[in-house]
Design an enzyme around this catalytic site. Sequence first.
Site, PDB file in Angstrom:
ATOM      1  N   TYR A 158       0.886  -1.251   0.294  1.00 13.32           N
ATOM      2  CA  TYR A 158       0.326  -0.292   0.250  1.00 13.32           C
ATOM      3  C   TYR A 158       0.728   1.363   0.048  1.00 13.32           C
ATOM      4  O   TYR A 158       0.495   1.755  -0.687  1.00 13.32           O
ATOM      5  CB  TYR A 158      -0.455  -0.462   1.423  1.00 13.32           C
ATOM      6  N   ASN A 204      -3.718   9.515  10.401  1.00 19.14           N
ATOM      7  CA  ASN A 204      -4.753   8.200  10.394  1.00 19.14           C
ATOM      8  C   ASN A 204      -5.971   9.288  10.907  1.00 19.14           C
ATOM      9  O   ASN A 204      -6.020  10.043  11.709  1.00 19.14           O
ATOM     10  CB  ASN A 204      -4.403   8.000  12.039  1.00 19.14           C
TER      11      ASN A 204
END
Length: 384
Positions: free
Chosen positions: A190, A219
């Site tokens: 990823y 995040n």
Amino acid sequence: MSVDKVLITGGLGFIGGEVAKRLVEIGQRVVLFDNLSPQIHGAVPNLSSLSLLRSTDVEVFRGDVCRPCDWEVALSDVKCVIHLAAETGTAQSMYEISRYTETNVGGTAFLLNYLANHKHNVAKIILASSRSVYGEGAYLCACCGLVYPSMRSEEMFRSKRWQPACPTCNGPIVATATPEEARTSPASIYAATKLAQEDLVRIATKALGIPAVIFRFQNVYGEGQSLKNPYTGILSIFSNQLRSGVTINLYEDGQESRDFIHVSDVARAVFLGVTGDGADGSTLNVGSGRATTVERIALLLRERFGSETQPLVSGQYRLGDIRHGYADTAAIYEQLGFAPEISLEQGLDRFVAWVKQQAPEPDRLNAVTEELISRGLYGGTCRN
Ligand SMILES: NC(=O)c1ccc[n+]([C@@H]2O[C@H](COP(=O)([O-])OP(=O)(O)OC[C@H]3O[C@@H](n4cnc5c(N)ncnc54)[C@H](O)[C@@H]3O)[C@@H](O)[C@H]2O)c1
Ligand SMILES: [Zn+2]
């Protein structure tokens, strides 16, 4: 024909929806280009609750970024592309390698290929990249100063030496804010696809003379994040567990930390990048600039859900996970005047209030864990 639309790929996703809302608020026409991936939206997507779609300024184009002919349709009358569509599960990317590469790298390549070979009106590109391109974040060593440790070895995980050591003197180090010029060192497929997207966008937009802004999100959490996708989103996973009475499993010693930023702050950063030119040509961190341990997140959520169950510090681990990472936010403040406005406590209040209004989702983490165990990517269990 007027050229005035902003195209948001992945526009029906978590961050895309929030960005679209901001743009619609100022009367901007937006096109949401999305394939309604079943992993995110479920087998039968339900968009009826999306108030955004009631606006006459919003169009939905169901298409796939991996299909060049879909780009041709999507890019018509578009002045700005916000490229968010991606596969986003770090652990899943380690065995769905071609799918992640096709969507994230291939999809970006098709966009740029179209722009390089066809007449178009795109005058700005925004790319959603990720803090994962750094791998382990920046640290300070009392002897060596700023250092970038490598990813932790399997041996370190097995012997529960969670904290990385100084790569030069092997002494103790403490996490510090990671600046944009930090070394990049992707530790998952990823992350490698996000870094490849960055390179493609940087090189192609420079050659094509199209201003681009690359944002490295930390995040991101908040109302609207997928509660169905068990491959990503620690807050969704913990919330599903708390609601279904499953004990939260804290990996390592629970003291690993991340930088959590509320989606509405992220959307504002993207909005500033679209509407101004202060960050054109730049790559910028988007984060709160603060580290929060995973244990603290679990406890803050537990309190808000009124759960009695204590999280379990299991000592289990996922190979490739970083220990710490939080953003240096000086550059985005300087270039876009951006600073986050929503504290973690406020953001979690909003998030939990929203989750409580959603239909409960089963905890699907066990199935994911089994997948990781079978591929040797997970450790610390009795079967390992
Ligand atoms: N959420 C985070 O914490 C975070 C952190 C760092 C970076 N990012 C990046 O931000 C972007 C948006 O993330 P998100 O959290 O909103 O994810 P999300 O999964 O909620 O949204 C992604 C959207 O893209 C769509 N999509 C997937 N494959 C597609 C394809 N082939 N064609 C068209 N649409 C497709 C999905 O249906 C979904 O609606 C991603 O590029 C991600 O890598 C997110
Ligand atoms: Zn040192």
